[in-house]
Design a protein around this motif. Structure first.
Motif, PDB file in Angstrom:
ATOM      1  N   ARG A 190       2.643   2.927  -6.366  1.00 33.68           N
ATOM      2  CA  ARG A 190       4.060   2.505  -5.267  1.00 33.68           C
ATOM      3  C   ARG A 190       3.359   2.239  -3.779  1.00 33.68           C
ATOM      4  N   VAL A 191       3.827   1.449  -3.153  1.00 35.16           N
ATOM      5  CA  VAL A 191       3.431   1.081  -1.920  1.00 35.16           C
ATOM      6  C   VAL A 191       4.511   1.148  -1.027  1.00 35.16           C
ATOM      7  N   THR A 192       4.168   1.830   0.165  1.00 43.33           N
ATOM      8  CA  THR A 192       5.383   1.672   1.364  1.00 43.33           C
ATOM      9  C   THR A 192       4.662   1.124   2.632  1.00 43.33           C
ATOM     10  N   LEU A 193       5.419   0.152   3.017  1.00 39.93           N
ATOM     11  CA  LEU A 193       5.079  -0.686   4.203  1.00 39.93           C
ATOM     12  C   LEU A 193       5.834  -0.180   5.444  1.00 39.93           C
ATOM     13  N   THR A 194       5.390  -0.067   6.823  1.00 35.51           N
ATOM     14  CA  THR A 194       6.175   0.060   7.744  1.00 35.51           C
ATOM     15  C   THR A 194       6.255  -1.044   8.729  1.00 35.51           C
ATOM     16  N   PHE A 195       7.489  -1.659   8.758  1.00 39.34           N
ATOM     17  CA  PHE A 195       7.723  -2.928   9.201  1.00 39.34           C
ATOM     18  C   PHE A 195       8.905  -2.881  10.335  1.00 39.34           C
ATOM     19  N   PHE A 196       8.622  -3.310  11.343  1.00 34.31           N
ATOM     20  CA  PHE A 196       9.371  -3.221  12.460  1.00 34.31           C
ATOM     21  C   PHE A 196       9.779  -1.599  12.823  1.00 34.31           C
ATOM     22  N   SER A 201       9.466   0.248   0.371  1.00 32.51           N
ATOM     23  CA  SER A 201       8.526   0.348  -0.709  1.00 32.51           C
ATOM     24  C   SER A 201       8.793  -0.389  -1.886  1.00 32.51           C
ATOM     25  N   ALA A 202       7.938  -0.460  -2.897  1.00 34.32           N
ATOM     26  CA  ALA A 202       7.967  -1.064  -4.017  1.00 34.32           C
ATOM     27  C   ALA A 202       6.935  -0.764  -5.234  1.00 34.32           C
ATOM     28  N   ALA A 203       7.396  -0.851  -6.146  1.00 31.13           N
ATOM     29  CA  ALA A 203       6.203  -0.513  -7.333  1.00 31.13           C
ATOM     30  C   ALA A 203       5.088  -1.610  -7.296  1.00 31.13           C
ATOM     31  N   VAL A 204       4.035  -1.010  -7.685  1.00 31.18           N
ATOM     32  CA  VAL A 204       2.849  -1.701  -7.825  1.00 31.18           C
ATOM     33  C   VAL A 204       2.486  -2.237  -9.177  1.00 31.18           C
ATOM     34  N   VAL A 205       2.252  -3.555  -9.369  1.00 31.48           N
ATOM     35  CA  VAL A 205       2.209  -4.251 -10.652  1.00 31.48           C
ATOM     36  C   VAL A 205       0.664  -4.561 -10.896  1.00 31.48           C
ATOM     37  N   PRO A 206       0.217  -3.938 -11.873  1.00 29.62           N
ATOM     38  CA  PRO A 206      -1.325  -4.200 -12.408  1.00 29.62           C
ATOM     39  C   PRO A 206      -1.216  -5.762 -12.978  1.00 29.62           C
ATOM     40  N   VAL A 207      -2.311  -6.445 -12.338  1.00 30.84           N
ATOM     41  CA  VAL A 207      -2.490  -7.986 -12.608  1.00 30.84           C
ATOM     42  C   VAL A 207      -3.980  -7.637 -13.255  1.00 30.84           C
ATOM     43  N   PRO A 208      -3.997  -8.118 -14.375  1.00 31.76           N
ATOM     44  CA  PRO A 208      -5.489  -8.347 -15.091  1.00 31.76           C
ATOM     45  C   PRO A 208      -6.278  -9.384 -14.259  1.00 31.76           C
ATOM     46  N   LEU A 209      -7.789  -8.713 -14.095  1.00 28.81           N
ATOM     47  CA  LEU A 209      -8.950  -9.641 -13.457  1.00 28.81           C
ATOM     48  C   LEU A 209      -9.788 -10.232 -14.559  1.00 28.81           C
ATOM     49  N   GLY A 210      -9.601  -9.713 -15.982  1.00 28.58           N
ATOM     50  CA  GLY A 210     -10.360  -9.978 -16.968  1.00 28.58           C
ATOM     51  C   GLY A 210     -11.349  -8.906 -17.273  1.00 28.58           C
ATOM     52  N   LYS A 211     -12.210  -9.019 -18.224  1.00 30.42           N
ATOM     53  CA  LYS A 211     -13.029  -7.794 -18.708  1.00 30.42           C
ATOM     54  C   LYS A 211     -12.252  -6.568 -18.540  1.00 30.42           C
ATOM     55  N   GLY A 212     -10.918  -6.303 -19.116  1.00 27.39           N
ATOM     56  CA  GLY A 212     -10.416  -5.100 -18.992  1.00 27.39           C
ATOM     57  C   GLY A 212     -10.143  -4.379 -17.282  1.00 27.39           C
ATOM     58  N   THR A 240       0.620   2.314   2.964  1.00 27.85           N
ATOM     59  CA  THR A 240       0.340   3.663   2.260  1.00 27.85           C
ATOM     60  C   THR A 240       0.799   3.211   0.757  1.00 27.85           C
ATOM     61  N   ALA A 241      -0.438   3.687  -0.201  1.00 28.36           N
ATOM     62  CA  ALA A 241      -0.194   3.498  -1.456  1.00 28.36           C
ATOM     63  C   ALA A 241      -0.230   4.829  -2.064  1.00 28.36           C
ATOM     64  N   TYR A 242       0.494   5.120  -2.983  1.00 27.41           N
ATOM     65  CA  TYR A 242       0.661   6.384  -3.780  1.00 27.41           C
ATOM     66  C   TYR A 242       0.327   6.225  -5.407  1.00 27.41           C
ATOM     67  N   ASP A 243      -0.092   7.255  -5.717  1.00 27.90           N
ATOM     68  CA  ASP A 243      -0.488   7.178  -7.332  1.00 27.90           C
ATOM     69  C   ASP A 243       1.041   7.929  -8.055  1.00 27.90           C
ATOM     70  N   ALA A 244       1.070   7.818  -9.105  1.00 26.38           N
ATOM     71  CA  ALA A 244       2.140   8.424 -10.183  1.00 26.38           C
ATOM     72  C   ALA A 244       2.533   9.813  -9.622  1.00 26.38           C
TER      73      ALA A 244
END
Lengths: 256, 168
Positions: A190-196, A201-212, A240-244
């Motif tokens: 999860r990531v939280t951004l401070t804007f104005f 915040s929103a969930a983080v989506v894992p995107v494959p880079l290849g080779k696992g 800020t990024a948070y883990d599970a």
């Protein structure tokens, strides 16, 4: 990123002759503008009433009362890989390393945003309407392999805003919503951004880079205050990024 | 009295800038009536905020409204220009048919670009904004403007219909 060609002049004349000069209807414009003013006044009065009610509830200790200035962030979506299917030439020119696009978001309705890593190591995203009418609405490959968080690098990239994507949203008392995109370590959920000065915040989506390997990509919907005359990356003051488990795994800022 | 003065000032602004704003919207949309809708919408918002923006750069405000509204015109399409008499005939052009055909070719080529590419090219090469100004106006990084310009230009140069038109 696409290399810049030597010749940077436009090959077509955009100042071509027009058979009929523009002749807008001033009366219609003024009527419409007056109506917008009226709506804004009403919205402002409504907001003041809500503020008074919220203050009153605190004073009298009402439990469970909540007042939301803005609608909640759209629900985070899981990150299923969708079958490789070139959206259009943009994707065809930057083929995904795994042959698959990863769904980032299906919000707002009729909009799809996908992300993928290319064979060159860039990370791209594209947003399009469904039906597409044959065109990708917005597309960018803003990150090269060197921007991907990893050992010895920032765990979280500076967010980039896109004013183009999915803005067919109901006006929120004259303010507008825009998405921000960024990369984050794959440990983050999860990531939280401070804007104005406000947090989104929103969930983080894992995107494959290849080779696992994977990289986290986030798409956060932000609310631009109605009073803002413009917006951009300089309006972020932190990320800020948070883990599970809710632990901070990366932080950027605060930026002045 | 104040209202009338405000309206007169606004009317002068519209008269002086509407050709460029409608053209900008046309480059973004490829459709004249939709372009007029967008421009009209942008001017209406400018009128609503006239007191705040009149001392600054109202043209930039309308420009930004047009660019943003282009992404959601379908939501607003219920508000359309009121029917009005046809525009009176204009002085004839030397080769009206040829000019119209060339115009259509340009608009079709622009339509084959992405929305971002169209927008950035229109702001850069029609309104002559710098890459930095475009980045500021659109809220994106200057590097993104630069790469989008490059991508859009290379697509236009490679456009088969434009090439055929140039050699005909």
């Amino acid at each position: 990123m696409t290399p810049l060609p030597a010749d940077r002049t436009c090959p077509v004349d955009l100042d071509f002759a027009e058979p009929h000069p523009a002749q807008l209807d001033l009366d219609v414009i003024v009527r419409r503008g007056t109506a917008i003013r009226r709506r804004r006044r009403i919205a402002g009065a409504g907001a003041a009433l809500v503020a008074c009610a919220a203050a009153a509830s605190i004073v009298v200790g009402v439990r469970g009362a909540s007042f939301r200035w803005f609608p909640p962030s759209p629900p985070a979506r899981p990150a299923p890989a969708i079958p490789a299917k070139p959206i259009d030439s943009q994707v065809a020119e930057n083929p995904p390393v795994t042959g698959k696009l990863t769904l980032l978001s299906s919000f707002p309705p009729h909009w799809t945003t996908v992300a993928w890593a290319t064979r060159r190591g860039d990370v791209c995203w594209a947003s399009y309407r469904t039906p597409m009418d044959g065109a990708t609405e917005d597309f960018d490959c803003p990150w090269s392999g060197a921007d991907v968080p990893g050992p010895g690098r920032q765990g979280l990239s500076i967010p980039l805003v896109s004013p183009f994507t999915g803005s067919d949203l109901p006006d929120q008392a004259g303010s507008e919503r825009v998405p921000a995109f960024g990369l984050v370590t794959s440990r983050a959920t999860r990531v939280t951004l401070t804007f104005f000065g406000r947090s989104f915040s929103a969930a983080v989506v894992p995107v494959p880079l290849g080779k696992g390997q994977t990289v986290g990509v986030y798409m956060v919907w932000l609310q631009v205050p109605a009073s803002a005359s413009g917006f951009g990356s300089s309006d972020f003051s932190g990320a800020t990024a948070y883990d599970a488990a809710g632990r901070i795994v990366a932080r950027h800022g605060p930026w002045s | 009295m104040v209202r009338q003065a405000e309206r007169d000032e606004f009317a002068s602004f519209v008269a002086a800038s509407q050709a460029r704003m409608v053209r900008l919207a046309l480059l973004l949309t490829g459709d004249r009536s939709r372009a007029e809708d967008l421009a009209q919408d942008g001017y209406a918002k400018a009128y609503a905020s006239w007191e705040r923006i009149r001392g600054g750069d109202p043209g930039a405000y309308v420009r930004r409204c047009i660019v943003n509204a282009n992404t959601d015109w379908w939501r607003r399409r219920t508000w359309r220009e009121q029917p009005r008499p046809l525009v009176p005939d204009q002085p004839g052009h030397g080769d009206m048919a040829g000019e119209m055909a060339a115009r259509e070719v340009v608009l079709r080529a622009l339509a084959r670009l992405t929305r971002r590419e169209r927008t950035v090219l229109a702001l850069r090469f029609y309104l002559d904004l710098t890459e930095f100004q475009i980045a500021h106006e659109l809220g994106i990084a200057p590097g993104t403007v630069k790469s989008t310009v490059a991508r859009g230009l290379s697509k236009l140069r490679a456009d088969a219909e434009l090439r055929a038109e140039a050699t005909s």
